[in-house]
Design a protein around this motif. Structure first.
Motif, mmCIF file in Angstrom:
data_model
loop_
_atom_site.group_PDB
_atom_site.id
_atom_site.type_symbol
_atom_site.label_atom_id
_atom_site.label_comp_id
_atom_site.label_asym_id
_atom_site.label_seq_id
_atom_site.Cartn_x
_atom_site.Cartn_y
_atom_site.Cartn_z
ATOM 1 N N GLY A 1 0.905 -1.296 -0.061
ATOM 2 C CA GLY A 1 -0.042 0.010 0.105
ATOM 3 C C GLY A 1 0.800 1.263 -0.011
ATOM 4 N N GLY A 2 2.034 1.347 0.325
ATOM 5 C CA GLY A 2 2.906 2.400 0.048
ATOM 6 C C GLY A 2 2.471 3.437 1.238
ATOM 7 N N ASN A 3 2.225 4.647 1.028
ATOM 8 C CA ASN A 3 1.937 5.659 1.793
ATOM 9 C C ASN A 3 0.241 5.706 2.371
ATOM 10 N N MET A 4 -0.492 4.577 1.421
ATOM 11 C CA MET A 4 -1.871 4.489 1.444
ATOM 12 C C MET A 4 -2.306 3.566 2.651
ATOM 13 N N TYR A 5 -1.156 2.936 3.057
ATOM 14 C CA TYR A 5 -1.467 1.687 4.217
ATOM 15 C C TYR A 5 -2.327 2.159 5.502
ATOM 16 N N ASP A 6 -3.168 1.423 5.595
ATOM 17 C CA ASP A 6 -4.227 1.767 6.726
ATOM 18 C C ASP A 6 -4.426 0.248 7.444
ATOM 19 N N TYR A 7 -4.931 0.522 8.851
ATOM 20 C CA TYR A 7 -5.204 -0.830 9.589
ATOM 21 C C TYR A 7 -6.403 -0.511 10.469
ATOM 22 N N LYS A 8 -6.959 -1.468 11.015
ATOM 23 C CA LYS A 8 -8.165 -1.316 11.669
ATOM 24 C C LYS A 8 -7.620 -1.315 13.285
ATOM 25 N N ASP A 9 -7.994 -0.520 14.249
ATOM 26 C CA ASP A 9 -7.253 -0.498 15.656
ATOM 27 C C ASP A 9 -8.172 -1.189 16.664
ATOM 28 N N GLU A 10 -7.633 -1.583 17.702
ATOM 29 C CA GLU A 10 -8.696 -2.568 18.700
ATOM 30 C C GLU A 10 -10.108 -2.043 18.685
ATOM 31 N N ASN A 11 -10.312 -0.822 18.331
ATOM 32 C CA ASN A 11 -11.828 -0.324 18.516
ATOM 33 C C ASN A 11 -12.598 -0.415 17.174
ATOM 34 N N GLY A 12 -11.867 -0.829 16.215
ATOM 35 C CA GLY A 12 -12.637 -0.863 14.963
ATOM 36 C C GLY A 12 -12.607 0.454 14.203
ATOM 37 N N ILE A 13 -11.510 1.339 14.384
ATOM 38 C CA ILE A 13 -11.454 2.537 13.651
ATOM 39 C C ILE A 13 -10.427 2.368 12.544
#
Ligand code: FAD
Ligand code: UDP
Length: 386
Positions: free
Chosen positions: A39-51
């Motif tokens: 994803g390069g700089n587009m990388y995202d993830y879901k945190d423990e609260n679903g955000i």
């Protein structure tokens, strides 16, 4: 496996080419990235609260390019999202780009109405005027307004972001956020504005899922490719094609000098509150604050934010890029001098008939993601198009 293509970088430039080459042209593709994520700089993830949190800064998809919008629809569901930004301007929160509502909120009623009438008559409704142009108007009222906006919206934000005043940088940069003679308070006016329902990383997983694609993370191009008179892959001459999406000066060992970039530090904070601010991003064009903006991800990445009692915010602190500190080169600094250096690197690259450059870093252009995808689709057509 024998690869037809080696692609360096798994951001939008690399992933778009890999996807097209694998799925449309049936080519065997190796994608490498030195990071441990796609994803390069587009990388995202879901945190423990679903955000869903964007690791490398807020990324909003917006474009007028129908082909790019249509292409992305193949990789998951996108929901309509129109980004709104407020700015802390002279101690008041007002819409950015600075528009007619911003004028009403900034001045007393009589003066605001007068300024709005002048702008409407002079430029017409829904016209966008770059701040550097507005400042040149001789009309006294317009000039005073332009000076107010320049001082309170552009000067310190730009000095923080670029280390220079708006007059000292390429005008195309501040033109991105013009003064807007309108009540439209969206940050962008593009025809297509949306966000991936499951986040960008899932989009990249879908783009890269073909059997024709091998993804190798934690791998620096420098460790597997040697670029001398020819290109060597793991010690042997590579006769396929190489697509490079990283910084071009790094590829050629900085032989023509170090290209200038701006970098950023991101400060994340988790808060035990439903919402921290009213919109996804609040800009701080203030002299006192060292950061440029605060983004609250909930507003832009999920649709059920009301059901989660926690939130995540992120402050951006711009800084000069220093390769020796492992800074990430986020923003190319386009000016005559850097273009001259870039052209020397381009000439080096053009000596190889199997080396191609695409992406924000490799092309050294302040591209939004839609333009990067478009450049990648164009390169695909050049390489394999019917
Ligand atoms: P990148 O995403 O940078 O990918 C390049 C990849 O190459 C990286 O993963 C890197 O690790 C890898 N790489 C580099 N060198 C090597 C090497 N030697 N070996 C192996 N791998 C290597 N655009 C928008 O449209 N909307 C927005 O709202 C928006 N917001 C932004 C906010 C910020 C803070 C920033 C910095 C950019 C923003 N952008 C936005 C721009 C967007 O991020 C880029 O246009 C897009 O991500 C560029 O994709 P790319 O593939 O060219 O580069
Ligand atoms: N800018 C500013 N004040 C603002 C918003 C933007 O001075 O409140 C200027 C600043 O120079 C910035 C440029 O406009 O670098 C482009 O802003 P944009 O939001 O497009 O930047 P990006 O999201 O790419 O960091």
């Amino acid at each position: 496996m024998n690869f037809d293509y080696i692609i360096i970088g798994a951001g939008f430039a690399g992933a778009t080419l890999a996807e097209r080459l694998a799925n449309k042209a049936n080519k065997k593709v190796l994608v490498i990235d030195k990071r441990d994520t796609i994803g390069g700089n587009m990388y995202d993830y879901k945190d423990e609260n679903g955000i869903i949190v964007h690791k490398y800064g807020p990324h909003l998809f917006h474009t007028n390019l129908e082909n790019v919008y249509n292409y992305l629809q193949n990789f998951g569901v996108w929901f309509k999202y129109e980004h709104r930004v407020l700015g802390m301007v002279n101690n008041k929160l007002v819409p950015i780009p600075f528009n007619l509502t911003s004028i009403s909120k900034s001045f007393d009623k009589e003066l605001a109405n007068k300024l709005i009438d002048i702008l409407k008559n002079k430029f017409g409704i829904d016209k966008k005027i770059p701040i550097l142009e507005l400042r040149k108007y001789p009309d006294k009222d317009i000039n005073e307004l332009a000076e107010y906006i320049y001082q309170n919206v552009f000067l310190y934000y730009t000095m923080k972001q670029w280390g220079k005043t708006p007059d000292e940088i390429d005008p195309s940069v501040t033109n991105r956020v013009p003064v807007y003679v309108s009540l439209d308070d969206r940050y962008f006016q593009d025809k297509y504005q949306c966000m991936p329902k499951e986040g960008y990383t899932k989009v990249f997983e879908k783009m890269l899922e073909s059997d024709n694609i091998t993804v190798k993370l934690n791998t620096d191009a420098k460790d597997i490719l040697q670029i001398t008179d020819k290109i060597y892959f793991e010690g042997k001459e590579f006769t396929g094609k190489v697509i490079y999406t990283g910084p071009i000066d790094e590829l050629f060992d900085y032989k023509e000098g170090i290209l200038p970039y701006r970098s950023l530090d991101f400060e994340f904070e988790k808060l035990d509150t439903k919402y921290f601010q009213d919109v996804a991003t609040v800009n701080y064009p203030t002299k006192e604050d060292k950061f440029t903006r605060i983004t609250e991800y909930k507003h832009m990445t999920i649709q059920n934010g009301d059901q989660i009692d926690k939130t995540v915010i992120m402050r951006e602190y711009p800084k000069a890029f220093n390769k020796d500190n492992n800074d990430i080169p986020y923003y190319p600094i386009e000016n005559d001098e850097s273009q001259k250096m870039y052209k020397k690197y381009l000439a080096k690259c053009n000596k190889f008939d199997n080396l191609y450059l695409v992406g924000r870093l490799a092309q050294y252009k302040y591209y939004n993601m839609d333009l990067v995808i478009n450049e990648a689709l164009n390169l695909y057509n050049e390489l394999e198009g019917e």
